[in-house]
Design an enzyme around this catalytic site. Structure first.
Site, short mmCIF file in Angstrom:
data_model
loop_
_atom_site.label_atom_id
_atom_site.label_comp_id
_atom_site.label_asym_id
_atom_site.label_seq_id
_atom_site.Cartn_x
_atom_site.Cartn_y
_atom_site.Cartn_z
N GLY A 143 -8.41 1.20 0.87
CA GLY A 143 -6.93 1.59 0.14
C GLY A 143 -7.25 1.88 -1.32
N GLY A 148 -3.65 -4.26 -2.40
CA GLY A 148 -3.50 -5.63 -1.64
C GLY A 148 -4.79 -5.95 -0.53
N LYS A 149 -5.81 -5.41 -0.65
CA LYS A 149 -6.98 -5.48 0.17
C LYS A 149 -7.40 -6.92 0.27
CE LYS A 149 -9.20 -2.10 -1.66
NZ LYS A 149 -8.17 -1.75 -2.83
N HIS A 365 7.58 20.08 0.90
CA HIS A 365 6.49 20.48 1.65
C HIS A 365 6.31 19.65 2.92
CE1 HIS A 365 2.20 21.48 1.39
NE2 HIS A 365 2.24 20.46 2.33
N GLU A 366 6.29 18.49 2.96
CA GLU A 366 6.58 17.64 4.19
C GLU A 366 7.42 17.95 5.06
OE1 GLU A 366 3.58 16.02 4.46
OE2 GLU A 366 2.83 16.31 2.55
N HIS A 369 6.49 20.81 7.18
CA HIS A 369 5.72 20.34 8.23
C HIS A 369 6.29 19.82 9.29
CE1 HIS A 369 1.66 21.11 6.06
NE2 HIS A 369 1.97 20.13 5.27
N ASP A 441 -3.92 22.16 3.33
CA ASP A 441 -3.55 22.82 4.57
C ASP A 441 -3.93 24.09 4.87
OD1 ASP A 441 -1.81 20.43 4.57
OD2 ASP A 441 -0.27 21.53 3.76
P1 ADP Z 1 -7.08 -4.88 -4.20
O1 ADP Z 1 -8.15 -5.74 -3.72
O2 ADP Z 1 -6.45 -3.94 -3.04
O3 ADP Z 1 -7.62 -4.03 -5.41
P2 ADP Z 1 -5.64 -7.07 -4.64
O4 ADP Z 1 -5.45 -7.74 -3.31
O5 ADP Z 1 -6.67 -7.61 -5.61
O6 ADP Z 1 -5.57 -5.53 -4.47
O7 ADP Z 1 -4.14 -7.23 -5.29
C1 ADP Z 1 -3.99 -7.78 -6.58
C2 ADP Z 1 -2.51 -8.55 -6.64
O8 ADP Z 1 -1.60 -7.71 -6.55
C3 ADP Z 1 -2.45 -9.49 -5.54
O9 ADP Z 1 -2.84 -10.73 -6.05
C4 ADP Z 1 -0.82 -9.59 -5.45
O10 ADP Z 1 -0.30 -10.46 -6.37
C5 ADP Z 1 -0.47 -8.24 -5.79
N1 ADP Z 1 -0.17 -7.45 -4.40
C6 ADP Z 1 -0.90 -6.38 -4.30
N2 ADP Z 1 -0.42 -5.86 -2.99
C7 ADP Z 1 0.46 -6.66 -2.63
C8 ADP Z 1 1.27 -6.65 -1.42
N3 ADP Z 1 1.09 -5.80 -0.52
N4 ADP Z 1 2.16 -7.63 -1.25
C9 ADP Z 1 2.51 -8.68 -2.36
N5 ADP Z 1 1.44 -8.55 -3.20
C10 ADP Z 1 0.69 -7.81 -3.51
ZN ZN Z 2 0.66 20.10 3.79
#
Ligand code: ADP
Ligand code: ZN
Ligand code: MG
Length: 550
Positions: A143, A148-149, A365-366, A369, A441
């Site tokens: 992502g 939020g990974k 556009h979407e 589709h 597309d």
């Molecule tokens: P990534 O690792 O994808 O770059 P992070 O997990 O480090 O992103 O996200 C950084 C901060 O942004 C988190 O500590 C949180 O505070 C906030 N955040 C990001 N995504 C979310 C989410 N889906 N829900 C709540 N907080 C989020």
């Molecule tokens: Zn398209």
């Protein structure tokens, strides 16, 4: 506290040395000892002068050795030991340290769903293994930055209550050859003795870049580290309960060996949140903030298309700081709006925030589709439409099943082609303008038509012959990767047939969308408002006349 006998620096110290000297000089029998003591002092001074050159060389050496051993052992104020060869920087988090739960992560529900299984497994592995089930070894979270990974990986550990070893890919990239590989070995050794647990490798791309694509020569070190990682991942038994999670925002540059079955074979896509997701994320981050009565989180969510979770967290923080600077007692709507302006300014440079006009282009556009998919007989049902940017595309219309099937009939391919063109035609019909948004597309459509003609024998004009051969992709840098196995004339008629087929499809799509222009409008407006529509919502929106929405 100074005791009476303590010396203070300065005069006191001097006094003491003087008294020591006196007691030594005057001790023993004065008549016999004094000449002897005098000789002793003279010879000591002479020795010092004679050995001075040697001391000048030897002293720094001693100091250096002492300092180095201090660093290696990690004592003396260096917390980790700068030169701690081969020691993993992966820190062990005990469960109570990870206070993050799934409820702290919002707006990425699909990704959460996929990870719930992992949590179940880590909690009760017997339930799965007794049935002979296999749990994925490696889960790759894909992502954009800030979606939020890292947060999600920590939430998985928090939910399952297992130790969490986390390291960053860039930690591995060291100056000294062999250090990275030793780290990986050490990390997995620790993990094995702590199973069940999660090993989390953040920014996997820093480590797992495809071998050979780095412009910098001499990246042996990274290669060694990567090889070590690959063999460690092969070398443990999943059923012991070690799950390797990794995060990246550039999956396309990863070494293919990392993505093979048995390694990171499970991919979880983490998209930018849609308007409802953004509202939920704002709720989480404003929970501890004193909000004014005029703040409406739903409205803020509508004002922030393209914001990732981290941007929203940042927004709340900026607004709070602004309110403090303005001496407010609460954070009001005007602070939020100013903070949005400030953040958007930064983001636009990164090209992630959509303007109103772009948003409506993408919506039509979407919608195009989707409406075409609903109005051709053999297209896969639409399960989701979104105008939230994702990867290279600006929006996304998902049809189920998304996998390629083994066999497709000509009619199915033909319908699929029309769906692909639906986006471009809708822009043209609804807005009278066309954009670059259809590039992908059109590429797909052209490739498909070319295959229909040259490989599947689906063109009447060109008949059953297969033109050209499927082979390995051309070597980059080579001028003509594909060896031409047909004449110039055939090449011409293939080109002509491709453009005619596309033109026919285009005409059909135009008819469909012109007939269904009301539906097109309804879907586009709904997308502008909600940003994402599920299959059911689409069905509800268009009533009975759209039986194919699933
Ligand atoms: P990534 O690792 O994808 O770059 P992070 O997990 O480090 O992103 O996200 C950084 C901060 O942004 C988190 O500590 C949180 O505070 C906030 N955040 C990001 N995504 C979310 C989410 N889906 N829900 C709540 N907080 C989020
Ligand atoms: Zn398209
Ligand atoms: Mg991260």
């Amino acid at each position: 506290m100074a005791k009476p006998g303590d010396t203070k620096f300065g005069g006191d110290l001097f006094e003491r040395i003087k008294s020591l000297w006196n007691s030594w000089w005057n001790s023993g029998d004065p008549g016999q000892n004094k000449p002897f003591k005098f000789l002793l002092i003279v010879s000591a001074v002479l020795m010092l002068i004679a050995f001075a050159p040697i001391l000048i060389w030897v002293l720094p050496l001693f100091l250096g050795v002492a300092l180095a051993s201090m660093l290696v052992r990690g004592s003396g104020g260096f917390p980790q030991g700068i030169l701690s060869f081969g020691k993993s920087r992966g820190r062990v988090y005990a469960e109570q340290e990870i206070g993050i739960r799934f409820k702290d992560v919002a707006g990425i529900d699909e990704a959460k769903e996929e990870l719930i299984e992992i949590v179940e497994f880590l909690k009760t592995p017997e339930k799965f293994t007794s049935l002979g089930g296999k749990i994925p070894k490696g889960v790759l979270l894909v992502g954009q930055p800030g979606t939020g990974k890292t947060l999600l990986a920590r939430a998985v550990a928090g939910e399952s209550g297992v130790p969490f070893f986390s390291i960053t890919g860039s930690d591995f990239v060291e100056m000294f050859v062999g250090v990275g590989a030793a780290r990986v070995r050490d990390l997995f050794e620790q993990a094995k003795s702590n199973a069940p647990c999660i090993v989390f490798i953040d920014e996997l791309d820093a480590l797992g870049k495809a071998r050979g694509i780095s412009p910098v020569a001499g990246h042996d070190e990274r290669e060694q580290t990567l090889n070590q990682l690959l063999s460690e991942m092969d070398g443990f038994d999943v059923n012991k309960g070690i799950i390797v999670m990794a995060a990246t925002n550039r999956p396309e540059i990863l070494d293919p060996a990392l993505l093979r079955p048995g390694r990171f074979d499970r991919h979880v896509a983490i998209d930018l949140p849609d308007i409802r997701g953004r509202e939920k994320i704002l709720e989480i981050h404003t929970a501890t903030v004193k909000l004014g009565p005029d703040v409406n989180l739903g409205r803020l969510a509508a004002m922030t298309p393209g914001f990732a979770g981290a941007d929203l967290a940042n927004l709340v923080n900026e607004a709070a700081l602004l309110a403090a600077r303005r001496n407010r007692t609460e954070v009001g709507a005007s602070e939020f709006e100013d903070a949005i302006d400030r953040i958007v300014g930064g983001l636009e440079k990164k090209n992630r925030v959509m303007s109103r006009r772009e948003k409506s282009m993408v919506a039509y556009h979407e919608a195009g589709h989707a409406v075409v998919a609903l109005n051709v007989p053999r297209a896969d049902p639409v399960s989701k439409i979104t105008i939230i940017p994702r990867g290279i595309g600006l929006g996304h219309t998902r049809q189920l099943p998304t996998e390629d099937r083994c066999l497709m009939t000509r009619e199915e391919l033909w319908d699929r082609l029309c769906v692909l063109l639906g986006g471009r035609v809708a822009e043209e019909l609804a807005l009278g303008e066309i954009s670059t948004g259809a590039a992908n597309d059109l590429q797909q459509a052209t490739d498909m038509v070319r295959s229909m003609i040259t490989r599947y024998g689906m063109s009447e004009k060109l008949g059953l012959a297969a033109y050209g051969r499927e082979g390995p992709p051309p070597v980059p840098g080579e001028m003509h990767g594909r060896s031409l196995e047909y004449s110039e004339e055939t090449a011409k008629s293939i080109d002509l047939e491709i453009s005619q087929t596309l033109a026919n499809a285009y005409r059909r799509v135009k008819q469909i969308l012109y007939r269904e222009r009301e539906h097109l409008e309804i879907v586009a407006q709904a997308l502008l408002e909600k940003e994402t529509l599920s299959g059911e919502e689409l069905k509800a929106l268009l009533g009975k006349s759209a039986p194919k929405a699933a």
